[in-house]
Write a protein that holds these residues in place. Structure first.
Motif, PDB file in Angstrom:
ATOM      1  N   ASP A  38     -19.995  62.759 -16.673  1.00 41.67           N
ATOM      2  CA  ASP A  38     -19.104  62.597 -17.635  1.00 41.67           C
ATOM      3  C   ASP A  38     -17.864  61.839 -17.346  1.00 41.67           C
ATOM      4  O   ASP A  38     -17.780  61.448 -16.176  1.00 41.67           O
ATOM      5  CB  ASP A  38     -18.462  64.011 -18.099  1.00 41.67           C
ATOM      6  CG  ASP A  38     -18.119  64.021 -19.506  1.00 41.67           C
ATOM      7  OD1 ASP A  38     -18.568  62.793 -20.227  1.00 41.67           O
ATOM      8  OD2 ASP A  38     -18.102  65.135 -20.213  1.00 41.67           O
ATOM      9  N   HIS A 167     -27.390  57.991 -21.832  1.00 39.47           N
ATOM     10  CA  HIS A 167     -28.307  59.254 -21.436  1.00 39.47           C
ATOM     11  C   HIS A 167     -29.006  59.774 -22.883  1.00 39.47           C
ATOM     12  O   HIS A 167     -30.000  60.776 -22.836  1.00 39.47           O
ATOM     13  CB  HIS A 167     -27.552  60.456 -21.087  1.00 39.47           C
ATOM     14  CG  HIS A 167     -26.662  61.104 -21.786  1.00 39.47           C
ATOM     15  ND1 HIS A 167     -25.577  60.619 -22.469  1.00 39.47           N
ATOM     16  CD2 HIS A 167     -26.404  62.623 -22.547  1.00 39.47           C
ATOM     17  CE1 HIS A 167     -24.863  61.284 -23.251  1.00 39.47           C
ATOM     18  NE2 HIS A 167     -25.322  62.364 -23.357  1.00 39.47           N
ATOM     19  N   ARG A 168     -28.634  58.951 -24.151  1.00 40.75           N
ATOM     20  CA  ARG A 168     -29.257  59.305 -25.182  1.00 40.75           C
ATOM     21  C   ARG A 168     -30.251  58.378 -25.634  1.00 40.75           C
ATOM     22  O   ARG A 168     -31.161  58.449 -26.782  1.00 40.75           O
ATOM     23  CB  ARG A 168     -28.185  59.352 -26.481  1.00 40.75           C
ATOM     24  CG  ARG A 168     -27.269  60.665 -26.372  1.00 40.75           C
ATOM     25  CD  ARG A 168     -28.218  61.919 -26.643  1.00 40.75           C
ATOM     26  NE  ARG A 168     -27.191  63.242 -26.435  1.00 40.75           N
ATOM     27  CZ  ARG A 168     -27.585  64.313 -25.911  1.00 40.75           C
ATOM     28  NH1 ARG A 168     -28.881  64.485 -25.391  1.00 40.75           N
ATOM     29  NH2 ARG A 168     -26.727  65.376 -25.919  1.00 40.75           N
ATOM     30  N   CYS A 175     -31.416  65.697 -20.693  1.00 39.76           N
ATOM     31  CA  CYS A 175     -30.882  66.948 -21.170  1.00 39.76           C
ATOM     32  C   CYS A 175     -29.707  67.426 -20.269  1.00 39.76           C
ATOM     33  O   CYS A 175     -29.944  68.063 -19.249  1.00 39.76           O
ATOM     34  CB  CYS A 175     -31.938  68.007 -21.136  1.00 39.76           C
ATOM     35  SG  CYS A 175     -31.157  69.609 -22.194  1.00 39.76           S
ATOM     36  N   VAL A 176     -28.561  66.572 -20.614  1.00 40.30           N
ATOM     37  CA  VAL A 176     -27.362  67.050 -19.653  1.00 40.30           C
ATOM     38  C   VAL A 176     -26.285  66.979 -20.479  1.00 40.30           C
ATOM     39  O   VAL A 176     -26.094  66.570 -21.856  1.00 40.30           O
ATOM     40  CB  VAL A 176     -27.228  65.715 -18.755  1.00 40.30           C
ATOM     41  CG1 VAL A 176     -27.101  64.536 -19.400  1.00 40.30           C
ATOM     42  CG2 VAL A 176     -25.905  65.904 -17.814  1.00 40.30           C
ATOM     43  N   SER A 177     -25.152  67.980 -20.402  1.00 40.55           N
ATOM     44  CA  SER A 177     -23.856  68.167 -20.981  1.00 40.55           C
ATOM     45  C   SER A 177     -22.890  66.980 -20.463  1.00 40.55           C
ATOM     46  O   SER A 177     -22.547  67.164 -19.470  1.00 40.55           O
ATOM     47  CB  SER A 177     -23.402  69.649 -20.745  1.00 40.55           C
ATOM     48  OG  SER A 177     -22.067  69.714 -21.476  1.00 40.55           O
ATOM     49  N   LEU A 178     -22.365  66.344 -21.421  1.00 39.80           N
ATOM     50  CA  LEU A 178     -21.368  65.116 -21.276  1.00 39.80           C
ATOM     51  C   LEU A 178     -20.477  65.230 -22.366  1.00 39.80           C
ATOM     52  O   LEU A 178     -20.524  64.246 -23.200  1.00 39.80           O
ATOM     53  CB  LEU A 178     -22.286  63.768 -21.003  1.00 39.80           C
ATOM     54  CG  LEU A 178     -23.144  63.756 -19.840  1.00 39.80           C
ATOM     55  CD1 LEU A 178     -23.640  62.192 -20.074  1.00 39.80           C
ATOM     56  CD2 LEU A 178     -22.388  63.951 -18.576  1.00 39.80           C
ATOM     57  N   PRO A 179     -19.800  66.109 -22.539  1.00 37.96           N
ATOM     58  CA  PRO A 179     -18.998  66.179 -23.749  1.00 37.96           C
ATOM     59  C   PRO A 179     -18.058  65.172 -24.092  1.00 37.96           C
ATOM     60  O   PRO A 179     -17.775  64.736 -25.028  1.00 37.96           O
ATOM     61  CB  PRO A 179     -18.234  67.573 -23.671  1.00 37.96           C
ATOM     62  CG  PRO A 179     -18.542  67.935 -22.382  1.00 37.96           C
ATOM     63  CD  PRO A 179     -19.755  67.499 -21.763  1.00 37.96           C
ATOM     64  N   GLU A 180     -17.472  64.740 -23.009  1.00 39.44           N
ATOM     65  CA  GLU A 180     -16.220  63.915 -23.292  1.00 39.44           C
ATOM     66  C   GLU A 180     -16.989  62.400 -23.583  1.00 39.44           C
ATOM     67  O   GLU A 180     -16.525  61.635 -24.371  1.00 39.44           O
ATOM     68  CB  GLU A 180     -15.413  63.506 -21.905  1.00 39.44           C
ATOM     69  CG  GLU A 180     -14.579  64.841 -21.459  1.00 39.44           C
ATOM     70  CD  GLU A 180     -13.483  65.129 -22.844  1.00 39.44           C
ATOM     71  OE1 GLU A 180     -13.337  64.219 -23.591  1.00 39.44           O
ATOM     72  OE2 GLU A 180     -12.855  66.181 -22.637  1.00 39.44           O
ATOM     73  N   GLU A 182     -19.822  61.986 -25.125  1.00 39.62           N
ATOM     74  CA  GLU A 182     -20.280  62.138 -26.560  1.00 39.62           C
ATOM     75  C   GLU A 182     -19.130  61.935 -27.572  1.00 39.62           C
ATOM     76  O   GLU A 182     -19.173  61.324 -28.478  1.00 39.62           O
ATOM     77  CB  GLU A 182     -21.232  63.114 -26.848  1.00 39.62           C
ATOM     78  CG  GLU A 182     -22.430  63.214 -25.856  1.00 39.62           C
ATOM     79  CD  GLU A 182     -23.513  63.934 -26.430  1.00 39.62           C
ATOM     80  OE1 GLU A 182     -23.329  64.620 -27.363  1.00 39.62           O
ATOM     81  OE2 GLU A 182     -24.403  64.153 -25.607  1.00 39.62           O
TER      82      GLU A 182
END
Length: 220
Positions: A38, A167-168, A175-180, A182
């Protein structure tokens, strides 16, 4: 540079997903696996704690990309590299002549002082304003995209700097969490800040943004 350093099959290379796919493609061409970390929401560059969280026994390198004229925390990332035995490579942006950077900074300062209803960029750490990137408050991409269309309708040449995080993309989907990452992809918009802009054009940018910005409710 990755190949020269011996990075290849079986290795992982930590890269940002906020940006174009060229860095991830380079990692793949070297035979390694791109791993996405991220970003810092202020600089839009790799976040040091996020990179540290992405380190595994297979990690061989980190590719740092400086974004929009802001520098990544290279010192922090190099220290992380030393702790984990990782190669740290930098992907820079082409620098404009000093006079042009000074003019961009003047225009950015004008926008900073005048804009309402959008979140202006943080100008710290020697920002050269390769792009003047604001955040449009609201409920994410639909509001930002509608805002951009309305600005273009008023003659303001704006653009979305990153339409889809890497990553999209189908070829790099993770399948990874990158909130900032996105949030930034959904809310950011690059406004003109070129050295050639006249005062009247700058006033038009401010007038158009301020007329629209008050209609949106902040969601940050």
């Amino acid at each position: 540079m990755l190949r020269a350093a011996g990075v290849g099959v079986g290795d992982e290379v930590i890269v940002p997903a906020f940006g174009n796919a060229e860095v991830a493609e380079a990692v793949t061409l070297a035979g390694a696996l791109p791993v996405f970390a991220d970003i810092d929401p202020v600089t839009y560059c790799l976040d040091v704690p996020a990179v540290e969280a992405a380190v595994t026994a297979r990690s061989a390198a980190v590719v740092v990309v400086h974004r929009f004229g802001r520098w990544a925390d290279v010192q922090g990332l190099r220290a992380l590299g030393r702790r984990h035995g990782l190669l740290v490579l930098e992907e820079g942006e082409s620098e404009a002549p000093y006079d042009e950077i000074a003019q961009r900074r003047q225009r950015a300062a004008y926008l900073d002082a005048k804009l309402r209803g959008v979140r202006t960029p943080d100008g710290g750490d020697g920002h050269t304003y390769q792009q003047y990137v604001v955040r449009v408050p609201g409920n994410g991409r639909p509001d930002r995209d509608a805002f951009a269309r309305a600005l273009r309708g008023k003659g303001v040449d704006c653009r979305v700097p990153v339409k889809t995080p890497v990553h999209r993309l189908p070829e790099f989907r993770r399948c990874v969490s990158l909130p900032e990452t996105e949030l930034a992809a959904d809310a950011t918009l690059a406004l003109p800040v070129d050295a050639a802009l006249t005062k009247r054009e700058m006033q038009r940018i401010v007038s158009a943004c301020n007329a629209l910005g008050g209609l949106l409710q902040p969601a940050f």
